[in-house]
Design a protein around this motif. Sequence first.
Motif, PDB file in Angstrom:
ATOM      1  N   VAL A   1      -5.376  11.791  -7.691  1.00  0.00           N
ATOM      2  CA  VAL A   1      -4.646  12.778  -8.088  1.00  0.00           C
ATOM      3  C   VAL A   1      -4.324  13.098  -9.637  1.00  0.00           C
ATOM      4  CG1 VAL A   1      -1.860  13.169  -8.205  1.00  0.00           C
ATOM      5  CG2 VAL A   1      -2.987  12.196  -6.019  1.00  0.00           C
ATOM      6  N   GLU A   2      -4.487  11.932 -10.252  1.00  0.00           N
ATOM      7  CA  GLU A   2      -4.145  11.989 -11.759  1.00  0.00           C
ATOM      8  C   GLU A   2      -5.263  12.444 -12.726  1.00  0.00           C
ATOM      9  OE1 GLU A   2      -1.885   8.602 -13.109  1.00  0.00           O
ATOM     10  OE2 GLU A   2      -0.572   8.824 -11.242  1.00  0.00           O
ATOM     11  N   GLU A   3      -6.538  11.973 -12.063  1.00  0.00           N
ATOM     12  CA  GLU A   3      -7.583  12.179 -13.049  1.00  0.00           C
ATOM     13  C   GLU A   3      -8.198  13.733 -12.862  1.00  0.00           C
ATOM     14  OE1 GLU A   3     -12.353  10.660 -13.238  1.00  0.00           O
ATOM     15  OE2 GLU A   3     -10.617   9.154 -13.035  1.00  0.00           O
ATOM     16  N   THR A   4      -7.430  14.522 -13.767  1.00  0.00           N
ATOM     17  CA  THR A   4      -7.934  16.170 -13.752  1.00  0.00           C
ATOM     18  C   THR A   4      -7.635  16.566 -15.117  1.00  0.00           C
ATOM     19  OG1 THR A   4      -6.989  17.889 -12.942  1.00  0.00           O
ATOM     20  CG2 THR A   4      -5.528  16.268 -12.973  1.00  0.00           C
ATOM     21  N   HIS A   5      -8.525  17.467 -15.619  1.00  0.00           N
ATOM     22  CA  HIS A   5      -8.444  18.247 -16.627  1.00  0.00           C
ATOM     23  C   HIS A   5      -8.303  19.846 -16.477  1.00  0.00           C
ATOM     24  CE1 HIS A   5     -10.384  15.257 -19.792  1.00  0.00           C
ATOM     25  NE2 HIS A   5     -10.514  14.617 -18.511  1.00  0.00           N
ATOM     26  N   VAL A   6      -7.730  19.909 -15.235  1.00  0.00           N
ATOM     27  CA  VAL A   6      -7.120  21.439 -15.083  1.00  0.00           C
ATOM     28  C   VAL A   6      -5.698  21.374 -14.796  1.00  0.00           C
ATOM     29  CG1 VAL A   6      -9.512  21.762 -14.313  1.00  0.00           C
ATOM     30  CG2 VAL A   6      -7.912  21.342 -12.495  1.00  0.00           C
ATOM     31  N   GLU A   7      -5.309  22.601 -14.601  1.00  0.00           N
ATOM     32  CA  GLU A   7      -3.901  22.599 -14.138  1.00  0.00           C
ATOM     33  C   GLU A   7      -3.631  22.178 -12.633  1.00  0.00           C
ATOM     34  OE1 GLU A   7      -0.062  25.852 -14.329  1.00  0.00           O
ATOM     35  OE2 GLU A   7      -2.042  26.370 -15.038  1.00  0.00           O
ATOM     36  N   THR A   8      -3.226  21.102 -12.382  1.00  0.00           N
ATOM     37  CA  THR A   8      -2.986  20.513 -10.977  1.00  0.00           C
ATOM     38  C   THR A   8      -1.604  20.146 -10.786  1.00  0.00           C
ATOM     39  OG1 THR A   8      -5.253  19.816 -11.128  1.00  0.00           O
ATOM     40  CG2 THR A   8      -3.890  18.944  -9.561  1.00  0.00           C
ATOM     41  N   ARG A   9      -1.207  20.463  -9.558  1.00  0.00           N
ATOM     42  CA  ARG A   9       0.234  20.059  -9.095  1.00  0.00           C
ATOM     43  C   ARG A   9       0.101  19.047  -7.737  1.00  0.00           C
ATOM     44  NH1 ARG A   9       0.672  21.623 -13.572  1.00  0.00           N
ATOM     45  NH2 ARG A   9       1.999  22.896 -14.384  1.00  0.00           N
ATOM     46  N   VAL A  10       1.226  18.393  -7.759  1.00  0.00           N
ATOM     47  CA  VAL A  10       1.380  17.884  -6.407  1.00  0.00           C
ATOM     48  C   VAL A  10       2.800  18.624  -5.654  1.00  0.00           C
ATOM     49  CG1 VAL A  10       2.277  15.799  -5.364  1.00  0.00           C
ATOM     50  CG2 VAL A  10       0.431  15.660  -7.003  1.00  0.00           C
ATOM     51  N   ILE A  11       2.436  18.979  -4.626  1.00  0.00           N
ATOM     52  CA  ILE A  11       3.794  19.636  -3.776  1.00  0.00           C
ATOM     53  C   ILE A  11       4.065  18.767  -2.780  1.00  0.00           C
ATOM     54  CG2 ILE A  11       4.453  21.759  -2.456  1.00  0.00           C
ATOM     55  CD1 ILE A  11       2.259  23.274  -3.940  1.00  0.00           C
ATOM     56  N   GLU A  12       5.254  18.136  -2.880  1.00  0.00           N
ATOM     57  CA  GLU A  12       5.786  17.225  -2.000  1.00  0.00           C
ATOM     58  C   GLU A  12       6.764  18.209  -1.071  1.00  0.00           C
ATOM     59  OE1 GLU A  12       6.299  12.839  -4.365  1.00  0.00           O
ATOM     60  OE2 GLU A  12       7.877  14.253  -3.833  1.00  0.00           O
ATOM     61  N   TYR A  13       6.616  17.723   0.417  1.00  0.00           N
ATOM     62  CA  TYR A  13       7.416  18.593   1.503  1.00  0.00           C
ATOM     63  C   TYR A  13       8.308  17.340   1.922  1.00  0.00           C
ATOM     64  CZ  TYR A  13       3.979  22.372   0.776  1.00  0.00           C
ATOM     65  OH  TYR A  13       3.440  23.416   0.358  1.00  0.00           O
ATOM     66  N   ARG A  14       9.640  17.588   1.788  1.00  0.00           N
ATOM     67  CA  ARG A  14      10.445  16.812   2.226  1.00  0.00           C
ATOM     68  C   ARG A  14      11.671  17.319   3.340  1.00  0.00           C
ATOM     69  NH1 ARG A  14      10.888  11.949  -0.479  1.00  0.00           N
ATOM     70  NH2 ARG A  14       9.452  11.823  -2.428  1.00  0.00           N
ATOM     71  N   VAL A  15      12.039  16.364   4.268  1.00  0.00           N
ATOM     72  CA  VAL A  15      13.372  16.976   5.171  1.00  0.00           C
ATOM     73  C   VAL A  15      14.477  17.052   4.236  1.00  0.00           C
ATOM     74  CG1 VAL A  15      14.521  16.597   7.349  1.00  0.00           C
ATOM     75  CG2 VAL A  15      12.136  16.072   7.143  1.00  0.00           C
ATOM     76  N   ARG A  16      15.275  18.120   4.263  1.00  0.00           N
ATOM     77  CA  ARG A  16      16.507  18.320   3.500  1.00  0.00           C
ATOM     78  C   ARG A  16      17.312  17.428   4.299  1.00  0.00           C
ATOM     79  NH1 ARG A  16      15.014  23.905   4.032  1.00  0.00           N
ATOM     80  NH2 ARG A  16      14.363  24.682   1.744  1.00  0.00           N
ATOM     81  N   SER A  17      17.972  16.554   3.372  1.00  0.00           N
ATOM     82  CA  SER A  17      19.157  15.476   4.018  1.00  0.00           C
ATOM     83  C   SER A  17      20.290  16.117   3.907  1.00  0.00           C
ATOM     84  CB  SER A  17      18.853  14.176   2.870  1.00  0.00           C
ATOM     85  OG  SER A  17      19.005  14.492   1.762  1.00  0.00           O
ATOM     86  N   GLY A  18      20.715  16.863   3.025  1.00  0.00           N
ATOM     87  CA  GLY A  18      21.901  17.529   2.650  1.00  0.00           C
ATOM     88  C   GLY A  18      22.818  16.633   1.715  1.00  0.00           C
ATOM     89  N   ALA A  19      22.224  15.566   1.213  1.00  0.00           N
ATOM     90  CA  ALA A  19      22.919  14.517   0.259  1.00  0.00           C
ATOM     91  C   ALA A  19      22.286  14.714  -1.152  1.00  0.00           C
ATOM     92  CB  ALA A  19      23.140  12.995   0.601  1.00  0.00           C
ATOM     93  N   LEU A  20      22.996  14.859  -2.090  1.00  0.00           N
ATOM     94  CA  LEU A  20      22.277  14.852  -3.525  1.00  0.00           C
ATOM     95  C   LEU A  20      21.644  13.651  -3.709  1.00  0.00           C
ATOM     96  CD1 LEU A  20      25.269  16.576  -5.487  1.00  0.00           C
ATOM     97  CD2 LEU A  20      23.135  17.709  -4.827  1.00  0.00           C
ATOM     98  N   GLU A  21      21.956  12.433  -3.429  1.00  0.00           N
ATOM     99  CA  GLU A  21      21.421  11.312  -3.860  1.00  0.00           C
ATOM    100  C   GLU A  21      20.192  10.953  -2.967  1.00  0.00           C
ATOM    101  OE1 GLU A  21      24.820  10.239  -1.092  1.00  0.00           O
ATOM    102  OE2 GLU A  21      24.412  11.649  -2.881  1.00  0.00           O
TER     103      GLU A  21
END
Length: 251
Positions: A137-157
């Motif tokens: 994931v982290e060994e990159t010299h280019v513009e790289t992103r991690v996109i995380e997909y989560r189930v919306r919980s409805g709670a801020l915390e």
Amino acid sequence: MNTQTTQSPQFYLTAPAQCPYLEKERERKVFTHLVGPRAAEMNDLLTQGGFRRSQNIAYRPACENCRACVSVRIIASAFTPHRSMKRTIARNADLAGTELPARASLEQYDLFRTYLDSRHQQGGMADMSIGDYSVMVEETHVETRVIEYRVRSGALEDPGELVAVALTDVMIDGLSMVYSFFNPAYEKRSLGSFMILDHIRRAEEAGLPYVYLGYWVKGSRKMDYKKRFLPQEHLTGHGWERADPDADLED
């Protein structure tokens, strides 16, 4: 003088090895290192030329007797989802995709291991440790992103359950999906397809023309899903050409 800005990349060949996609074939790759201030520029040019990135390496097939691997990119601005894809989008309407810097987490790794143990027990990544995952994931010299997909919980915390992750390069002409994985327990969600559909949306919203999917491998059923995302272009001996959805490319 900084020689990194003037020197051309050096290319190398790997030794022949068993192809992971076609049982009767032997694979070989040509590769170069992506380092220095020109890494992002070189990654763009090489990806446009049929290479893929893995950490700080750009590679492409250079097999002696096989030309089954074909680079594929989706034309994001012209894409229209068909009926089953619309159903996939609807089934995942409760997911939130968050774009983050290229940083690994234990939560990501746990999902990564679940995915590998279910889908790729015999693959080259099967024995990857959390340290190996962090490097991926982290060994990159280019513009790289991690996109995380989560189930919306409805709670801020509560950030919600992490169900899928995509490691993505942002290029001058598109998004390149370097690697993605998901929770196989949610098979009915079609999370792999959903992440591609979401990247098409993200590319279009950013004004980027393409989503790069890596290689479609002719003769490998596990790669046939890539042909469903139309219109798309395949890299041929004549450059990038619009693919015919009803016919395979000639070798």
